[in-house]
Design a protein around this motif. Structure first.
Motif, PDB file in Angstrom:
ATOM      1  N   THR A 266       0.861  -1.190   0.000  1.00 45.64           N
ATOM      2  CA  THR A 266       0.000   0.000   0.000  1.00 45.64           C
ATOM      3  C   THR A 266       0.892   1.233   0.000  1.00 45.64           C
ATOM      4  O   THR A 266       1.793   1.352   0.857  1.00 45.64           O
ATOM      5  CB  THR A 266      -0.935   0.034   1.226  1.00 45.64           C
ATOM      6  OG1 THR A 266      -1.784  -1.120   1.192  1.00 45.64           O
ATOM      7  CG2 THR A 266      -1.787   1.302   1.233  1.00 45.64           C
ATOM      8  N   THR A 299      -6.070  -0.325  -6.742  1.00 46.58           N
ATOM      9  CA  THR A 299      -7.267   0.348  -6.267  1.00 46.58           C
ATOM     10  C   THR A 299      -6.867   1.479  -5.323  1.00 46.58           C
ATOM     11  O   THR A 299      -5.903   1.353  -4.558  1.00 46.58           O
ATOM     12  CB  THR A 299      -8.211  -0.615  -5.510  1.00 46.58           C
ATOM     13  OG1 THR A 299      -7.489  -1.245  -4.459  1.00 46.58           O
ATOM     14  CG2 THR A 299      -8.768  -1.687  -6.444  1.00 46.58           C
ATOM     15  N   ASN A 301      -7.755   3.892  -2.203  1.00 44.46           N
ATOM     16  CA  ASN A 301      -8.599   3.970  -1.021  1.00 44.46           C
ATOM     17  C   ASN A 301      -9.106   5.394  -0.820  1.00 44.46           C
ATOM     18  O   ASN A 301      -8.556   6.364  -1.371  1.00 44.46           O
ATOM     19  CB  ASN A 301      -7.811   3.525   0.216  1.00 44.46           C
ATOM     20  CG  ASN A 301      -7.310   2.087   0.065  1.00 44.46           C
ATOM     21  OD1 ASN A 301      -8.089   1.195  -0.241  1.00 44.46           O
ATOM     22  ND2 ASN A 301      -6.001   1.897   0.278  1.00 44.46           N
TER      23      ASN A 301
END
Length: 305
Positions: A266, A299, A301
């Motif tokens: 992330t 993706t 967040n």
């Protein structure tokens, strides 16, 4: 042979004419005299000349004046159009008695001029007066001076302001370009009445400044107002302040990340180097909308990671 006149100011000439000097008071005077025959000096007779002295015509004429009540003024003398014996009165020949003005703020000077003090309300005032001949104190006439006091010109001028809606701001006073009697208004001389702004986020302070609240949306807002002279409350003018609210500078800066694709990872938030109004963005102040990644496996967040 002249006798003794009832007033020694009268004199009889040898030809029998009688001199009545200037400024002789009005009245009836007698002048006895005797005539005797030269041939028979005892052949005489007496008579009396009666001389009626009339007063001159005195005429006090009404006057009309006008002036600015804000600064005050002094009128010309009321005696300028008054006459005695057909000529403009000589102040030395008359007594001037002021009457009661319709407003005690007005005063008449001994020379017949009238003082109107500064800040006298607009309106029409009257000032009666009497002039009497000094030689004949009962020879008088009355007149009235009418004084029209005008209000000063009041001018509220439209204003234009601009500022950053993100932080909010306060404008200069709307009174800065407004005038009363040709000079910038003194706030102590006027009443300022705000109108209804096009957005209630704007508020006008008693000094004429306008508060634009933080986070006011960008746009053009109007704020009408009225100024009225305190001395003459109906002497008013209106204007409109136009306030342009600008958006803050928003800057999204490209980001570069790297990580191990085998385990996945992330990234930090993309917002870390983005700014709003010159400072790092507060996520609460922005909406983040992801675009389409080059690979749908990535993706974003809501927090920008």
């Amino acid at each position: 042979t002249p006798g003794t006149p009832s007033d020694p100011a009268l004199t009889m000439n040898p030809d029998g004419t009688i001199n009545v000097p200037a400024n002789t008071p009005a009245g009836t005077y007698t002048y006895p005299y005797t005539i005797c025959e030269k041939t028979n000096p005892s052949n005489c007779d007496n008579a009396v000349a009666t001389v009626t002295v009339t007063p001159p015509v005195i005429d006090a004429v009404n006057d009309t004046y006008a002036g600015n009540g804000y600064t005050g003024f002094t009128t010309p003398t009321v005696l300028a159009n008054d006459s005695l014996n057909g000529a403009v009165v000589n102040p030395a020949d008359i007594n001037l008695t002021p009457g009661t003005p319709s407003d005690p703020a007005l005063t008449m000077n001994p020379d017949g001029t009238i003082n109107v003090p500064a800040n006298t309300p607009a309106g029409t005032y009257t000032y009666p007066y009497t002039i009497c001949e000094k030689t004949n104190p009962s020879n008088c006439d009355n007149a009235v001076a009418t004084v029209t006091v005008t209000p000063p010109v009041i001018d509220a001028v439209n204003d234009t302001y601009a500022g950053n809606g993100y932080t909010g701001f306060t404008t200069p006073t709307v009174l800065a370009n407004d005038s009363l009697n040709g000079a910038v208004v003194n706030p102590a001389d006027i009443n300022l009445t705000p109108g209804t702004p096009s957005d209630p986020a704007l508020t006008m302070n008693p000094d004429g400044t306008i508060n634009v609240a933080p986070n006011t949306p960008a746009g053009t807002y109007t704020y009408p107002y009225t100024i009225c002279e305190k001395t003459n409350p109906s002497n008013c003018d209106n204007a409109v302040a136009t306030v342009t609210v600008t958006p803050p500078v928003i800057d999204a800066v490209d980001d570069t990340y790297a990580g191990n694709g085998y385990t996945g990872f992330t990234t930090p938030t993309v917002l870390g180097n983005d700014s709003l109004n010159g400072a790092v963005v507060n996520p609460a102040d922005i909406n983040l909308t992801p675009g389409t990644p080059s690979d749908p496996a990535l993706t974003m967040n809501p927090d920008g990671t």
